[in-house]
Enzyme design. Structure first.
Site, PDB file in Angstrom:
ATOM      1  N   LYS A 167       0.832  -1.207   0.000  1.00  0.00           N
ATOM      2  CA  LYS A 167       0.000   0.000   0.000  1.00  0.00           C
ATOM      3  C   LYS A 167       0.864   1.253   0.000  1.00  0.00           C
ATOM      4  O   LYS A 167       0.581   2.223  -0.713  1.00  0.00           O
ATOM      5  CB  LYS A 167      -0.928  -0.014   1.229  1.00  0.00           C
ATOM      6  N   GLN A 208      -5.208  -2.351   9.430  1.00  0.00           N
ATOM      7  CA  GLN A 208      -4.869  -3.613   8.782  1.00  0.00           C
ATOM      8  C   GLN A 208      -5.410  -4.788   9.591  1.00  0.00           C
ATOM      9  O   GLN A 208      -5.139  -4.921  10.781  1.00  0.00           O
ATOM     10  CB  GLN A 208      -3.346  -3.740   8.631  1.00  0.00           C
ATOM     11  N   ASP A 225     -11.621   1.535   3.588  1.00  0.00           N
ATOM     12  CA  ASP A 225     -11.725   0.081   3.487  1.00  0.00           C
ATOM     13  C   ASP A 225     -13.164  -0.359   3.272  1.00  0.00           C
ATOM     14  O   ASP A 225     -13.421  -1.491   2.860  1.00  0.00           O
ATOM     15  CB  ASP A 225     -11.171  -0.587   4.744  1.00  0.00           C
TER      16      ASP A 225
END
Length: 311
Positions: free
Chosen positions: A122, A166, A189
């Site tokens: 990322k 994450q 997300d």
């Protein structure tokens, strides 16, 4: 991407001042529980524990030959390069016109190898297109308050337009509470209940769609794969990939079946699929004889596999 985030940020604050965070799931009525036989849905939840079978350890040569001779690879790397090039142009235009660039913050808890790889990728992707990126790393045994404080810090930072936590988190942390702390308009997300709910409801549009499932659909569309009316099987039902992928495929009018750890005859179910998305997190689960000729297969995720030493 940054322009969209900024636009929604301002729109939501004007239309839903301070109310956007006050939506909560209603608790079950105890009297209703006594009348109905159906238990609360949350009480039915069971973790999917995929157990490697002995037949998964060695790939028969016949399946290797089938794949090598007949498979057509969907070139995700080339498609990714095309998308990144357009995003880089948009970021440069945004910087030139507004003097700002999008900002992405990632919170990494623990030292899971897969998570470290994802976060590194990322950061590299951000660098390639000119997006600002920040990473907060916390120890595996950190307190939940530390994670919450990191989230809140990025929520308040005007230079950050997207916040990623994450996953998965260590077991002692409440994943739902941590994700709920992420500001809705920065939930890139797409894991907030409002985003997931809008993804599931016909006619609704989430602010953000989970990136990996969206990438799967983008790959299919750009490769010219017909989705409408096709039989699709999603292997795995995680909140991160499996569930949103199945919802997206339904929104694209596929007939979707979800295979999970409790599914009987997984092979037979998968054999009927025109499109297979494997997101179980278990290497060598799907075999060559699970796939019918002409089917499209997307293998989601990265599972480190130790190389066997040569004798």
């Amino acid at each position: 991407m940054g322009l969209v985030a900024l636009t929604w940020h301002n729109f939501l604050r004007k239309c839903h001042p301070q109310k956007i965070r006050s939506l909560h799931t209603l608790k079950a009525d105890h009297q209703l529980d006594q009348i109905l036989l159906s238990p609360p849905l949350a009480s039915l939840d069971e973790p999917d524990i995929w157990t490697p079978k002995s037949f998964c350890q060695n790939i028969p040569e016949v399946y290797k030959r089938f794949n090598e001779e007949n498979a057509v690879v969907l070139d995700g790397k080339f498609i990714s390069m095309e998308i990144k090039s357009k995003i880089a142009d948009e970021v440069r235009r945004m910087k030139r016109c507004r003097g700002k660039v999008p900002g992405l913050a990632v919170i990494l808890v623990g030292e899971r190898r897969e998570s470290q790889i994802y976060v590194r990728n990322k950061v590299m992707a951000c660098e390639e297109v000119g997006i600002k990126s920040m990473v907060t790393e916390l120890s595996t045994d950190c307190a939940e308050a530390e994670v919450h404080n990191a989230v809140m810090q990025y929520n308040m930072d005007p230079s950050i337009h997207g916040v990623l936590v994450q996953l998965p988190l260590p077991q002692h942390l409440d994943e739902a509470k941590v994700l709920d702390a992420v500001c809705l308009e920065k939930d890139v997300d797409g894991f907030h209940p409002l985003n997931m709910g809008n993804l599931a409801i016909t006619g609704r549009e989430p602010l953000f769609t989970p990136c990996t499932p969206k990438g799967c659909i983008e790959l299919l569309l750009r490769a010219g794969v017909e989705i409408t009316g096709k039989k699709a099987v999603v292997i795995g039902r995680s909140n991160i990939v499996g569930l949103p992928t199945s919802l997206l495929l339904q929104r694209h009018h596929a007939t979707v079946t979800v295979v999970h750890a409790f599914t009987e005859n997984s092979k037979q179910v998968t054999c009927e699929a025109d499109i297979v998305v494997s997101a179980a997190g278990l290497p060598n689960l799907v075999r060559g004889d699970w796939i019918k000729p002409g089917a499209v297969v997307i293998d989601v995720g990265t599972t480190p596999v130790e190389a066997r030493s040569k004798l």
